[in-house]
Motif scaffolding. Structure first.
Motif, short mmCIF file in Angstrom:
data_model
loop_
_atom_site.label_atom_id
_atom_site.label_comp_id
_atom_site.label_asym_id
_atom_site.label_seq_id
_atom_site.Cartn_x
_atom_site.Cartn_y
_atom_site.Cartn_z
N ARG A 68 40.33 29.37 29.00
CA ARG A 68 39.68 30.53 29.61
C ARG A 68 40.49 31.75 29.20
O ARG A 68 41.70 31.64 29.01
CB ARG A 68 39.68 30.38 31.13
CG ARG A 68 38.84 29.22 31.58
CD ARG A 68 38.83 29.10 33.09
NE ARG A 68 40.10 28.67 33.62
CZ ARG A 68 40.38 28.59 34.93
NH1 ARG A 68 39.49 28.91 35.81
NH2 ARG A 68 41.56 28.20 35.34
N LEU A 90 38.63 39.82 41.05
CA LEU A 90 39.41 38.92 40.21
C LEU A 90 38.82 37.51 40.12
O LEU A 90 38.80 36.91 39.05
CB LEU A 90 40.85 38.87 40.77
CG LEU A 90 41.85 37.99 40.08
CD1 LEU A 90 41.95 38.32 38.59
CD2 LEU A 90 43.23 38.15 40.72
N PHE A 91 38.32 36.98 41.23
CA PHE A 91 37.85 35.59 41.24
C PHE A 91 36.69 35.37 40.27
O PHE A 91 36.59 34.31 39.66
CB PHE A 91 37.45 35.17 42.66
CG PHE A 91 37.08 33.72 42.75
CD1 PHE A 91 38.05 32.74 42.80
CD2 PHE A 91 35.75 33.33 42.75
CE1 PHE A 91 37.72 31.39 42.84
CE2 PHE A 91 35.39 31.98 42.79
CZ PHE A 91 36.39 31.01 42.84
N ALA A 269 39.28 35.58 49.11
CA ALA A 269 40.09 34.54 48.45
C ALA A 269 41.37 34.26 49.25
O ALA A 269 41.84 33.14 49.30
CB ALA A 269 40.45 34.98 47.03
N LEU A 367 39.27 18.40 41.95
CA LEU A 367 40.71 18.71 41.85
C LEU A 367 41.61 17.74 42.61
O LEU A 367 42.82 17.83 42.51
CB LEU A 367 40.99 20.13 42.35
CG LEU A 367 40.30 21.26 41.59
CD1 LEU A 367 40.67 22.61 42.20
CD2 LEU A 367 40.69 21.25 40.12
N ARG A 399 44.15 31.12 34.84
CA ARG A 399 43.57 31.60 36.09
C ARG A 399 44.10 30.83 37.30
O ARG A 399 43.49 30.86 38.38
CB ARG A 399 42.04 31.52 36.04
CG ARG A 399 41.47 32.34 34.91
CD ARG A 399 39.99 32.52 34.99
NE ARG A 399 39.61 33.44 36.04
CZ ARG A 399 38.54 34.23 35.99
NH1 ARG A 399 37.77 34.21 34.92
NH2 ARG A 399 38.25 35.02 37.00
N CYS A 401 45.72 29.89 40.62
CA CYS A 401 45.64 30.73 41.82
C CYS A 401 46.86 31.65 41.94
O CYS A 401 47.98 31.18 42.05
CB CYS A 401 45.56 29.83 43.06
SG CYS A 401 45.68 30.78 44.59
N GLY A 403 47.60 33.38 44.42
CA GLY A 403 48.03 33.45 45.82
C GLY A 403 48.79 32.21 46.28
O GLY A 403 49.06 32.05 47.47
N LEU A 406 52.06 32.90 48.17
CA LEU A 406 51.75 33.48 49.47
C LEU A 406 51.24 32.40 50.43
O LEU A 406 51.66 32.31 51.58
CB LEU A 406 50.69 34.58 49.31
CG LEU A 406 50.11 35.14 50.60
CD1 LEU A 406 51.19 35.81 51.45
CD2 LEU A 406 48.99 36.15 50.32
C1 HEM Z 1 46.05 26.85 50.32
C2 HEM Z 1 45.59 28.00 49.89
C3 HEM Z 1 44.90 28.22 48.58
C4 HEM Z 1 44.28 27.31 47.75
C5 HEM Z 1 44.16 25.81 47.92
C6 HEM Z 1 43.75 28.08 46.63
C7 HEM Z 1 43.08 27.50 45.56
C8 HEM Z 1 42.61 28.22 44.49
C9 HEM Z 1 41.93 27.64 43.36
C10 HEM Z 1 41.63 26.17 43.18
C11 HEM Z 1 41.60 28.64 42.52
C12 HEM Z 1 40.89 28.54 41.21
C13 HEM Z 1 41.95 28.53 40.13
C14 HEM Z 1 41.41 28.38 38.75
O1 HEM Z 1 40.30 28.81 38.47
O2 HEM Z 1 42.13 27.77 37.94
C15 HEM Z 1 42.08 29.87 43.11
C16 HEM Z 1 41.91 31.11 42.54
C17 HEM Z 1 42.23 32.27 43.16
N1 HEM Z 1 42.92 32.41 44.34
FE1 HEM Z 1 43.60 30.91 45.51
N2 HEM Z 1 44.04 29.40 46.81
C18 HEM Z 1 44.74 29.54 47.97
C19 HEM Z 1 45.24 30.70 48.50
C20 HEM Z 1 45.05 31.96 47.98
C21 HEM Z 1 45.57 33.17 48.53
C22 HEM Z 1 46.46 33.30 49.76
C23 HEM Z 1 45.10 34.19 47.75
C24 HEM Z 1 45.35 35.66 47.94
C25 HEM Z 1 46.25 36.31 47.35
C26 HEM Z 1 44.31 33.61 46.68
C27 HEM Z 1 43.68 34.32 45.69
C28 HEM Z 1 43.03 33.74 44.63
C29 HEM Z 1 42.38 34.52 43.56
C30 HEM Z 1 42.25 36.03 43.51
C31 HEM Z 1 41.90 33.58 42.65
C32 HEM Z 1 41.16 33.89 41.34
C33 HEM Z 1 42.20 34.02 40.24
C34 HEM Z 1 41.64 34.21 38.84
O3 HEM Z 1 40.52 33.79 38.60
O4 HEM Z 1 42.36 34.78 38.01
N3 HEM Z 1 44.31 32.25 46.85
N4 HEM Z 1 42.69 29.60 44.30
#
Ligand code: HEM
Length: 455
Positions: A68, A90-91, A269, A367, A399, A401, A403, A406
């Motif tokens: 990606r 971003l997501f 997110a 996953l 990509r 995560c 976060g 955090l």
């Molecule tokens: C236990 C908590 C969390 C889990 C299990 C989780 C899981 C994930 C997963 C599976 C993805 C997709 C990654 C990919 O496409 O390879 C993701 C993306 C993302 N997460 Fe988390 N996340 C968590 C907490 C957070 C937190 C606290 C934030 C806030 C800062 C956050 C922000 C994001 C963002 C913005 C993306 C998109 C990133 C991108 O596409 O570049 N996540 N997360």
């Protein structure tokens, strides 16, 4: 070369395919796991007229996540629903747009920045503890609601530099009550056979509109403030500041509506997955009193009279608490699958062969580690234990995560705080705990009693 049409397929309905079976019960991941047992690690499902590949094969997952933003992208139909709601960020961004949003997000979520932001998390943790202390020991606490307000308050501070003060206002109406509606609206629209919302609004759509309007107003106010401060060369202190600064420094122009989308995207997110993760941790701690007792012994050693870890150094000494957080993610992944799409004609590994995947084909990447989760045993994550399969719960590749650090800090703070101050008991008076998936897998009907054991 085999194609998607050659993959095994569970029995489905003639026109609707597997959509209705997947939507049933709100536990799509369970249906996908069940079919995996019957049809193997890679099979296909039909979503209306199109076939999607479902896979747990780690070589396929790693390749798709890695390649990606070129060969694979987030599923267009998911991305379109988010955009239509005004939550582009971003997501669901792609290409240069994604690179720009990612560049502004990552520094503020690095371990070093989070160390600086620790005080914000400590403040919210203190508020939650105080709120739980005021309750009666035999009262049922709806922990998920409380945790949603906690994670929203934290991500609100990091994203907007604004104290939403959500934890202390459980009953009061406000954005903190309505923001969680956005994720369920995204999912409802994603699986809807027709875009009904363009013709009429259901009550849930109207509530979501009002949540988005309210969030939009707040973010617009903060955006105007950020523009002033960043134009005066102040240093960025939150995600919105970084976005504004990047655009003032010659990046892409950032209109008010872009800022609103990017922030809403980050709030959702940052809120859902972490709240789900900690709610599951509470469930497991209540179900395994011996694990709870062990956490308590460790926090007593490290924290003594402190009510919860007040600095990053104390938190770093709580390795068993970290193991509980990781075991929770292993046993109850809040994000059990990612839905991707091939951006061009390509092929993915398929045993000793390759599987042809045409542009536009949806891939659902499971996953979890594909093994039965078995017993909740945090010890498996401690140094010296037999290696556990690599976790993909936070995705992977460019990509991954942003976060994840955090989320770990929030989870550890909350697990330490709750075990150090309370004994957690499950309240099953209203029936057993279930689960429901929107963008995250949440426990349903999770009530606990929190019996204070420190003053
Ligand atoms: C236990 C908590 C969390 C889990 C299990 C989780 C899981 C994930 C997963 C599976 C993805 C997709 C990654 C990919 O496409 O390879 C993701 C993306 C993302 N997460 Fe988390 N996340 C968590 C907490 C957070 C937190 C606290 C934030 C806030 C800062 C956050 C922000 C994001 C963002 C913005 C993306 C998109 C990133 C991108 O596409 O570049 N996540 N997360």
């Amino acid at each position: 070369m085999p194609t998607v049409a050659d993959l095994p397929e569970p029995p489905g309905l003639p026109v609707l395919g597997h959509g209705p079976a997947l939507a049933r019960g709100g536990t799509m991941h369970r249906t996908l796991y069940r079919w995996r047992k019957q049809f193997g690690s890679t099979y296909r499902v039909r979503l209306g007229p199109a076939s999607a590949v479902v896979t747990s094969a780690t070589d396929v997952i790693d390749m798709v996540l890695r390649e990606r933003p070129g060969t694979f992208r987030r599923a267009g139909y998911l991305s379109d629903v988010i955009d239509e709601l005004g939550g582009h960020g971003l997501f669901n961004a792609e290409g240069d747009d994604w690179r720009r949003l990612r560049r502004s997000a990552v520094p503020g979520l690095s371990v070093a920045s989070l160390r600086d932001a620790f005080a914000t998390m400590v403040r919210s943790t203190g508020r939650l503890r105080d709120q739980w202390k005021t309750g009666r020991p035999d009262e049922r606490v709806e922990v998920l609601d409380d945790l949603m307000r906690y994670t929203l308050e934290v991500i609100g501070s990091l994203t907007l530099g604004h104290d939403l003060d959500a934890v202390r206002r459980p009953q009061e109406d406000g954005l903190h009550q309505r923001l969680p509606l956005i994720a369920s609206t995204v999912v409802r629209r994603m699986y809807s056979p027709l875009p009904y919302w363009r013709l009429f609004r259901l009550p849930a759509d109207r509530r979501t509109d009002s949540a988005l309007a309210e969030a939009g107003e707040l973010i617009a106010e903060r955006y105007a403030d950020a523009r002033q401060r960043m134009s005066a060369s102040e240093a960025p202190t939150c995600y919105l500041d970084s976005l504004v600064k990047d655009s003032l420094d010659g990046g892409e122009p950032l209109m008010e509506r872009d800022a609103v989308g990017a922030v809403v995207n980050m709030l959702v997110a940052g809120e859902d997955n972490t709240a789900a993760q900690v709610a599951w941790a509470m469930y497991h701690l209540a179900s395994y009193p011996e694990v709870q007792a062990k956490v308590r012994a460790k926090t007593a050693d490290v924290l003594g009279d402190q009510p919860f870890p007040a600095d990053a150094a104390s938190l770093a000494r709580l390795s068993y608490v970290e193991a509980v957080a990781k075991e929770t993610t292993r046993v109850s992944p809040p994000s059990p699958y990612i839905i991707m799409e091939a951006a061009e004609d390509t092929a993915v590994p398929h045993g000793t062969e390759s599987l042809r995947v045409d542009a536009g084909t949806v891939l659902i990447l499971l996953l979890d580690d594909g093994t039965e989760p078995g017993q909740f045993r945090p010890e498996r994550h401690l140094p010296g234990a037999a290696p556990v399969p690599a976790s993909r719960q936070f995705g992977g590749g460019p990509r991954l995560c942003p976060g994840r650090n955090l989320a770990l800090i929030e989870s550890m703070l909350l697990i330490a705080m709750v075990c150090h101050n309370f004994t957690i008991e499950l309240d099953t008076s209203r029936g057993p705990v279930g689960e429901r998936v929107t963008l995250s897998v949440f426990p349903t009907n999770l009530g606990v009693r929190l019996r204070p054991h420190r003053s």
